[in-house]
Design an enzyme around this catalytic site. Structure first.
Site, PDB file in Angstrom:
ATOM      1  N   GLU A 267       0.884  -1.179   0.000  1.00 48.14           N
ATOM      2  CA  GLU A 267       0.000   0.000   0.000  1.00 48.14           C
ATOM      3  C   GLU A 267       0.908   1.211   0.000  1.00 48.14           C
ATOM      4  O   GLU A 267       1.584   1.473   1.005  1.00 48.14           O
ATOM      5  CB  GLU A 267      -0.853   0.025   1.268  1.00 48.14           C
ATOM      6  CG  GLU A 267      -1.704  -1.203   1.419  1.00 48.14           C
ATOM      7  CD  GLU A 267      -3.155  -0.922   1.123  1.00 48.14           C
ATOM      8  OE1 GLU A 267      -3.895  -1.876   0.986  1.00 48.14           O
ATOM      9  OE2 GLU A 267      -3.512   0.263   1.028  1.00 48.14           O
TER      10      GLU A 267
ATOM     11  N   CYS B  75      -1.979   9.147   2.939  1.00 46.09           N
ATOM     12  CA  CYS B  75      -1.844   8.542   1.605  1.00 46.09           C
ATOM     13  C   CYS B  75      -3.032   8.880   0.721  1.00 46.09           C
ATOM     14  O   CYS B  75      -2.893   8.950  -0.485  1.00 46.09           O
ATOM     15  CB  CYS B  75      -1.646   7.044   1.722  1.00 46.09           C
ATOM     16  SG  CYS B  75      -2.976   6.243   2.619  1.00 46.09           S
TER      17      CYS B  75
END
Ligand code: NAD
Length: 502
Positions: A266, A300
């Site tokens: 990720e 993110c």
């Protein structure tokens, strides 16, 4: 413990740094180096915690403990019901400890205290959700292979999992991975970011109190280039789940190739906020400001690129600026502040560098750019640039700070092209009142997470992960537990097998 609780509930700074040893095989572990990483609070500039800088040998001890715990079946072969019971108790221990965990999280990360409390409680909910999955995960049967053959597809835990986490959401991101791995029956070695390891270490002790058998979760702290790298390379580790930057993710992928371990990545994002002309501009302005200010933009899924229809651009920019003017930036222990500190000097300098580059590249600064570096405290006001060229660094690179770039579009085709025109594909928001436009757009935007008329919201039911250079695999949701399993096809002969040679 009692002392920490008192400091946490009165929101005071510790007089001496809180020192936490590692956690291996169900016990505290002081490691082989005797060296500590001293963490200074980026919101206060004083030393607040100390965690050990482990060696590769310390990591070997943790992997050996996780390997033993997996292979002897103390966790991997008990029932889903038994695993769920431990995970539920863990969730309760997390809830009971919210004040201390949130205080430590804020001291190390610089995020506002109420945000930390919200993340810890949200994480507890994720442990509860994953507990349910421990009893739901199952395989398939195939009764269509003919009279003599029966097929079973069995899901089994993948084995020992290495989990490497970043500094921006230390406890929450870990809780989007670890309980799912545990629900599947895996054992784990966790390597938190060196700046923010304390809540992970505290969690390991809470898990033990909740009844998790020794060796099932082990935490090794220290440098990513030493311990993280060794974990990704380790031949006794069956899977690595890495959350962090795209360049380090790339090196983890290479390191994992040694024993072909399963990989979950990720990584970074450069997430568009696509605003069509018919959108509710007030709502969009508030959410877009939130989406870039949340966690000081060190997120993110921060919505860092505003892609807006030319006819409403000026109006929307004015409304976002009006929200920015009300954002309070400052001491993360002061609950009245919306935005806390930037995590460290390096990150602060990087963000300031992008702001300078924006000015040089001819983008128009509408608001912000004020930064404060008092001693070792780092704050940056929300910053807004208009007329950002789609191929410039501001529009293409992950800044990881509260800097929003604005690029107008004229047609839907251009909007989709701009949205998909970055190497990342983590998340996107779409703002429109037209259901056709919303569906037509979300089908074409390349991102693992899409929000329509909202941003940065959801629950553990929904899978997360990225397209393109934002990663591989999915965490959370029912897919989150499947990531930590291997499929095994079992063919069972029924009746007599036809002979090869009669
Ligand atoms: P980072 O890549 O520098 O570090 C992440 C982790 O990897 C840390 O624990 C670090 O110690 C470790 N590490 C460093 N070098 C390593 C190596 N060679 N091998 C193995 N591990 C190593 O990232 P960061 O600065 O901590 O976090 C910010 C980045 O993380 C941003 O790019 C952000 O977008 C990304 N991120 C992604 C998600 C997501 O879910 N996609 C979530 C949060 C953060």
């Amino acid at each position: 413990m009692g002392n920490l609780y008192e400091l946490a509930t009165t929101l005071r700074l510790p007089q001496q740094p809180v020192r936490s040893p590692m956690f291996i095989d169900g016990a505290h572990y002081t490691g082989s180096t005797g060296e500590y990483v001293v963490r200074k609070s980026p919101g206060h500039g004083v030393a607040v915690t100390e965690t050990l800088r482990a060696s590769a040998q310390d990591l070997d001890a943790a992997v050996a403990a996780a390997r033993r715990a997996f292979d002897d079946g103390r966790w991997s072969r008990i029932s889903g019901e038994q695993r769920a019971a431990v995970l539920l108790k863990a969730a309760q221990r997390i809830r009971d400890d919210v004040e201390t965990l949130a205080w430590l999280e804020t001291l190390e990360s610089g995020k506002p205290i109420n945000q930390s409390r919200g993340e810890i409680m949200g994480a507890a909910g994720t442990w509860e959700y994953a507990a349910g999955l421990a009893r739901v995960v199952h395989g398939d049967t195939h009764d269509t292979l003919g009279d003599d053959l029966f097929g079973l597809v069995v899901r089994q835990p993948v084995g020992v999992v290495g989990i490497v986490t970043p500094w921006n959401f230390p406890f929450f991101i870990l809780s989007e991975r670890l309980p799912f791995a545990l629900a599947a029956g895996c054992t784990a070695v966790v390597k938190p970011a060196e700046l923010t390891s304390s809540t992970t270490l505290r969690l390991a002790a809470l898990l033990s109190e909740a009844g998790l058998p020794d060796g099932v979760v082990n935490v090794v702290t220290g440098l990513g280039s030493v311990v993280g790298q060794a974990l990704a390379e380790h031949r006794d580790v069956d899977m690595v789940s890495f959350t962090g930057s795209t360049p380090v993710g790339r090196s983890v992928l290479t390191a994992a190739g040694g024993n072909m371990k399963k990989v979950g990545l990720e990584l970074g994002g450069k997430n568009p906020q696509i605003v069509f002309a018919d959108a509710d501009l007030d709502d969009a302005a508030d959410a877009i400001a939130f989406g870039i200010c949340f966690n000081a933009g060190q997120c993110c899924v921060s919505g860092s690129r505003l892609v807006v229809h030319r006819s409403v651009e000026e109006e929307l920019v004015a409304r976002i600026k009006a929200v920015f003017e009300k954002v309070r930036v400052g001491d993360p222990l002061d609950a009245a502040n919306h935005v806390g500190a930037i995590v460290e000097a390096r990150q602060f300098d990087k963000i300031c560098g992008y702001i300078e580059a924006g000015r040089r590249d001819g983008a128009q600064l509408v608001y912000g750019s004020t930064s404060t570096k008092e001693g070792e405290r780092f704050f940056i006001q929300p910053t807004l640039f208009r007329n950002v060229k789609p191929d410039s660094a501001l529009a293409q690179e992950e800044i990881f700070g509260p800097v929003l770039s604005v690029t107008p579009f004229d047609t839907t085709e251009q909007a989709i092209e701009l949205a998909n025109g970055a190497p990342y594909g983590l998340a996107a928001s779409i703002w429109t009142r037209d259901v056709q436009q919303a569906f037509g757009s979300f089908r074409r935007v390349q991102a693992g997470r899409i929000w329509v008329n909202c941003t940065i919201t959801g629950g553990p039911e929904m899978p997360i992960g990225g397209f393109k250079e934002s990663g591989i695999g999915r965490e959370t949701g029912r897919y989150g537990i499947e990531e930590y399993t291997e499929l095994k096809s079992v063919h069972v002969q029924l009746g007599k097998r036809a002979r090869w040679i009669a």
